[in-house]
Design an enzyme around this catalytic site. Sequence first.
Site, PDB file in Angstrom:
ATOM      1  N   HIS A 182     -11.495  16.046   8.999  1.00  0.00           N
ATOM      2  CA  HIS A 182     -11.255  16.413   7.593  1.00  0.00           C
ATOM      3  C   HIS A 182     -10.829  17.871   7.552  1.00  0.00           C
ATOM      4  CE1 HIS A 182     -12.854  16.144   3.159  1.00  0.00           C
ATOM      5  NE2 HIS A 182     -11.795  16.950   3.259  1.00  0.00           N
TER       6      HIS A 182
ATOM      7  N   HIS B 155      -7.439  20.015   5.820  1.00  0.00           N
ATOM      8  CA  HIS B 155      -6.135  20.036   5.125  1.00  0.00           C
ATOM      9  C   HIS B 155      -5.327  21.150   5.765  1.00  0.00           C
ATOM     10  CE1 HIS B 155      -7.653  17.497   1.800  1.00  0.00           C
ATOM     11  NE2 HIS B 155      -8.801  18.044   2.162  1.00  0.00           N
TER      12      HIS B 155
ATOM     13  N   HIS C  96     -10.848  10.889  -0.341  1.00  0.00           N
ATOM     14  CA  HIS C  96     -11.896  11.776  -0.827  1.00  0.00           C
ATOM     15  C   HIS C  96     -12.622  11.013  -1.937  1.00  0.00           C
ATOM     16  CE1 HIS C  96      -9.685  14.858   1.263  1.00  0.00           C
ATOM     17  NE2 HIS C  96     -10.413  15.840   0.790  1.00  0.00           N
TER      18      HIS C  96
ATOM     19  N   GLU D   1     -17.171  13.857  -3.799  1.00  0.00           N
ATOM     20  CA  GLU D   1     -17.259  15.305  -3.528  1.00  0.00           C
ATOM     21  C   GLU D   1     -17.898  15.922  -4.786  1.00  0.00           C
ATOM     22  OE1 GLU D   1     -13.469  17.288  -3.096  1.00  0.00           O
ATOM     23  OE2 GLU D   1     -14.379  19.150  -2.360  1.00  0.00           O
TER      24      GLU D   1
ATOM     25  N   ASP E 110     -12.573  21.256   6.237  1.00  0.00           N
ATOM     26  CA  ASP E 110     -11.867  21.046   4.961  1.00  0.00           C
ATOM     27  C   ASP E 110     -10.698  22.033   4.797  1.00  0.00           C
ATOM     28  OD1 ASP E 110     -11.391  19.668   2.611  1.00  0.00           O
ATOM     29  OD2 ASP E 110     -13.088  20.494   1.505  1.00  0.00           O
ATOM     30  N   ASP E 111     -10.979  23.253   4.339  1.00  0.00           N
ATOM     31  CA  ASP E 111      -9.939  24.272   4.135  1.00  0.00           C
ATOM     32  C   ASP E 111     -10.448  25.595   4.712  1.00  0.00           C
ATOM     33  OD1 ASP E 111      -8.014  22.738   2.236  1.00  0.00           O
ATOM     34  OD2 ASP E 111      -9.998  22.442   1.362  1.00  0.00           O
TER      35      ASP E 111
END
Length: 346
Positions: free
Chosen positions: A25, A27, A205, A208, A286-287
């Site tokens: 996961h 991005h 997703h 969340e 994630d980011d």
Amino acid sequence: MYKVKTVTPERLPTLLQGMPKAELHIHIEGSLEPELMFTLAKRNGLTVPYPDVETLRNAYVFDNLQEFLDVYHQGTQVLKTEQDFYDMTLAYLQRAKADNVLHTEIFFDTQTHTGHGLSSDVVINGLHRACVDARGQLGISASLILCFLRHLSETEAFEALEQALPHRDKLVGVGLASSELGHPPEKFAKVFAKARSLGFRLVAHAGEEGPPAYIWSALDVLKVERIDHGVQATKDAALVARLVHDKIPLTVCPLSNLKLRVFPNLAQHNLGQMLDSGLLATVNSDDPAYFGGYINENFTATFSKLGLTSTDAYQLAHNSFEASFIDSAARRALQDRLSEFFETFD
Ligand code: ADE
Ligand code: ZN
């Protein structure tokens, strides 16, 4: 289950750093570090609306997912050429390699970039070339998952899928990202059915910020094989039982949850509870350029705040390979490397 030897709290960060793992996961646009953002802006004759790297990084304070998505979207505007996408992706893969990530499944979306006048080809070709080079140069395997943006319409998701089809062999799956609340999975039932018929692996997703009902519909309507985040599942005992029974992986991102205020602090994160319930949880970033850490910082910060152990570390790394979309021979080879690492660690 494999018997894991006890590791003292002082040695745990070294174990977490060194253990082989998969990241499922991430991005890719969320791995764009401020330094590279300024470099790409200059290369493309653009300006970043912040005076310097430090001021930009200090602006990464968010109250919720939407606040983050607005800043993240602004950051993507420096990406213009295939080489930009290549450079961003290779930088992430080098960073992942340093964290002993052996395999990664990278999210990207084309809709953000086609919205800025680029073609899907530029995006996918840049990402794919970096993945190919990383395998040769770094020995890390990487595959690509096209995420539809859920704040846009299903018709637009169909267009994104259509534009990606000439690159079918470069993609392993499709996913669903962006603003969750008000955009339930079932909005994308038809496009996921189409992707499924084309042999794409499916993720979304869900849970969340959104309710357990969104996880149910991601499973039952979209028929996804993995849930991204899914931390709201623990509010619904029947859902937890379903996820455990069907061995549905959850790609949990603790620092993201902290930065987007899904949990008030890491000590209150439910990762430990998820493992205790028998959920197939994994740890991911994630980011990472926006949330203060790559995968290993996610592991070390969460382990220290929740008092997790070497057994949890083994379980999470094992889960990461179990949950990945690699073939069974490759999976076994990676899990063997994991066991060997734990056996020889001292
Ligand atoms: N896109 C990038 N990061 C995301 C996240 N945490 N949730 C939904 N969409 C995203
Ligand atoms: Zn995400």
